[in-house]
Write an enzyme that holds these catalytic residues in place. Structure first.
Site, mmCIF file in Angstrom:
data_model
loop_
_atom_site.group_PDB
_atom_site.id
_atom_site.type_symbol
_atom_site.label_atom_id
_atom_site.label_comp_id
_atom_site.label_asym_id
_atom_site.label_seq_id
_atom_site.Cartn_x
_atom_site.Cartn_y
_atom_site.Cartn_z
ATOM 1 N N ARG A 15 -27.970 33.077 -3.073
ATOM 2 C CA ARG A 15 -27.006 33.915 -3.760
ATOM 3 C C ARG A 15 -27.287 33.940 -5.259
ATOM 4 N NH1 ARG A 15 -21.659 31.054 -1.488
ATOM 5 N NH2 ARG A 15 -23.139 29.304 -1.497
ATOM 6 N N LYS A 75 -23.387 27.803 -7.119
ATOM 7 C CA LYS A 75 -23.176 26.428 -6.667
ATOM 8 C C LYS A 75 -23.090 25.464 -7.844
ATOM 9 C CE LYS A 75 -22.776 25.177 -3.152
ATOM 10 N NZ LYS A 75 -21.467 25.036 -2.456
ATOM 11 N N TYR A 96 -18.681 27.479 -8.569
ATOM 12 C CA TYR A 96 -18.104 26.513 -7.637
ATOM 13 C C TYR A 96 -18.520 25.116 -8.082
ATOM 14 C CZ TYR A 96 -16.906 30.167 -4.253
ATOM 15 O OH TYR A 96 -16.364 31.264 -3.636
ATOM 16 N N HIS A 98 -16.554 21.820 -6.731
ATOM 17 C CA HIS A 98 -16.270 20.847 -5.672
ATOM 18 C C HIS A 98 -16.433 19.412 -6.183
ATOM 19 C CE1 HIS A 98 -16.085 24.120 -2.789
ATOM 20 N NE2 HIS A 98 -17.278 24.527 -3.159
ATOM 21 N N GLU A 120 -13.233 27.461 -7.052
ATOM 22 C CA GLU A 120 -12.427 27.092 -5.878
ATOM 23 C C GLU A 120 -11.025 26.621 -6.216
ATOM 24 O OE1 GLU A 120 -14.493 23.216 -6.970
ATOM 25 O OE2 GLU A 120 -15.022 25.357 -6.918
ATOM 26 N N ASP A 272 -18.211 21.024 1.911
ATOM 27 C CA ASP A 272 -18.273 21.061 0.447
ATOM 28 C C ASP A 272 -17.249 20.138 -0.199
ATOM 29 O OD1 ASP A 272 -20.386 22.761 -0.171
ATOM 30 O OD2 ASP A 272 -19.188 24.550 0.170
#
Length: 372
Positions: A15, A75, A96, A98, A120, A272
């Protein structure tokens, strides 16, 4: 403002954080977009597409990081990227994160001293997660497909067809969690003609899903016993549990897995956030599964990365309005005027500002208001 878009380097991640349409919007708003050469190729976006939209292609990724006021990724940063986080103390990272599942990344962001905003944890007043939802939908829809593949003998499973055939019953699919990902998973599983059970603690949510599926799925109030029974009888278990910004609870133990039929499959969408199965550990698209007590575990940590043409477009559609606000107003004014975006701020100037992340690592959180 200069917006930097580095190429994703996590294993099997194809991505990219912006599309050509997004670059055009940034350009029209007076911003410059610096894109690492080849960053969009995995998603089918050529460098010349970005240039035609007003972007600038940069050969050296270190220059992308060093020259950008706002860095957009997909990511979380990995170890090789940690030194780049400190390129500029006033830089904003929007991706993101996490962090509850990674002390290493948390420490790297705190030490870098910049601002980190997590897709997120951006949350609107009704409790929904606008930047997590599109990827939850993708991962949820993929989960039964991956489960069905690995249930077949070439995929390592017991050799069953998820839909069954006339005279032979379909597979039993248990979905743990009735949120966005769980609903998406159940939708595809029903479409595959599986026998589907959904478990959740929220009875109102179960009522809504019962109505949505017109009685075609079985809804069960989640408890330890209910999970044990559902797992024991399932051919495919899909873990779709989410505690916003925090580690997922471990709901499926190895002892439960041992009671499943040999060659069953477990798909952990929650990986994740640490995963909701005891044995979960992150895997990759190149090496997606491992075996526990005779069952196959699929725990790919970036499931939507397998379908980047779809995932990139869906994610960029959701993130663009927030990114434009950050670029046009600066992060402080942007979060002052948008409570949802303020929820996304996890780190500011060496201070953790998101409580669940601090709690996950035994650290202390500072209220964002004190840092504004």
């Amino acid at each position: 403002m200069k917006i930097g878009v580095p190429k994703e380097i996590k294993t099997d991640e194809n991505r990219v954080a912006v599309t050509a349409a997004g670059v055009r919007e940034f350009s029209h708003a007076g911003h410059q977009v610096l894109i690492e050469r080849g960053a969009g190729l995995g998603s089918g976006i050529k460098d010349e597409d970005f240039v035609a939209a007003g972007g600038t292609i940069v050969d050296d990724v270190d220059d992308v990081w060093a020259d950008s006021d706002l860095v957009m990724k997909v990511k979380e940063p990995i170890a090789v990227e940690y030194p780049r986080l400190a390129a500029r103390a006033d830089q904003v990272l929007f991706t993101y994160l996490h962090l509850a599942a990674s002390r290493e990344c948390t420490d790297a962001l705190v030490q870098a001293g910049n601002v980190a905003i997590a897709y997120e944890t951006v949350r609107v007043s009704d409790g929904s997660l606008p930047l997590l939802t599109p990827m939850s939908e993708v991962a949820g829809r993929m989960a039964p497909l991956m489960g069905a593949h690995h249930l077949m003998r070439p995929g390592g499973g017991r050799g069953a067809l998820v839909s069954g055939v006339p005279g032979v019953p379909p597979a039993r699919v248990a979905v743990i969690g009735a949120g966005v990902a769980g609903l998406a998973a159940a939708t595809i599983a029903v479409g595959l003609h599986a026998e589907v059970t959904i478990l959740d603690k929220n009875l109102d949510r179960l009522r809504a899903l019962d109505h949505h599926f017109d009685g075609r799925v079985q809804t069960v109030a989640s408890s330890t016993l209910a999970v044990e029974q559902a797992v024991a009888g399932a051919d495919i278990v899909i873990g779709a549990v989410l505690v916003v910004g925090a580690k997922a609870p471990k709901l499926v133990t190895n002892a439960m897995v041992a009671e499943m039929r040999e060659g069953s499959v477990l798909v952990d969408i929650s990986v994740d956030q640490g995963g909701c199965f005891e044995a979960t550990h992150p895997t990759t698209h190149s090496d997606p599964v491992f075996e526990v007590n005779g069952s196959i575990f699929y725990c790919v940590a970036n499931m939507p990365g397998a379908v980047p043409a779809t995932s990139t477009a869906a994610l960029a559609n959701a993130t663009l309005p927030y990114a434009l606000s950050l670029a046009s107003h600066g992060w402080r004014d942007a979060v002052r005027h948008d409570a949802a975006l303020a929820e996304g701020v996890n780190v500011v100037g060496g201070q953790l500002t998101y409580g669940p992340v601090a709690e996950a690592h035994g650290l202390t959180a500072t209220a964002l208001g004190e840092l504004l």
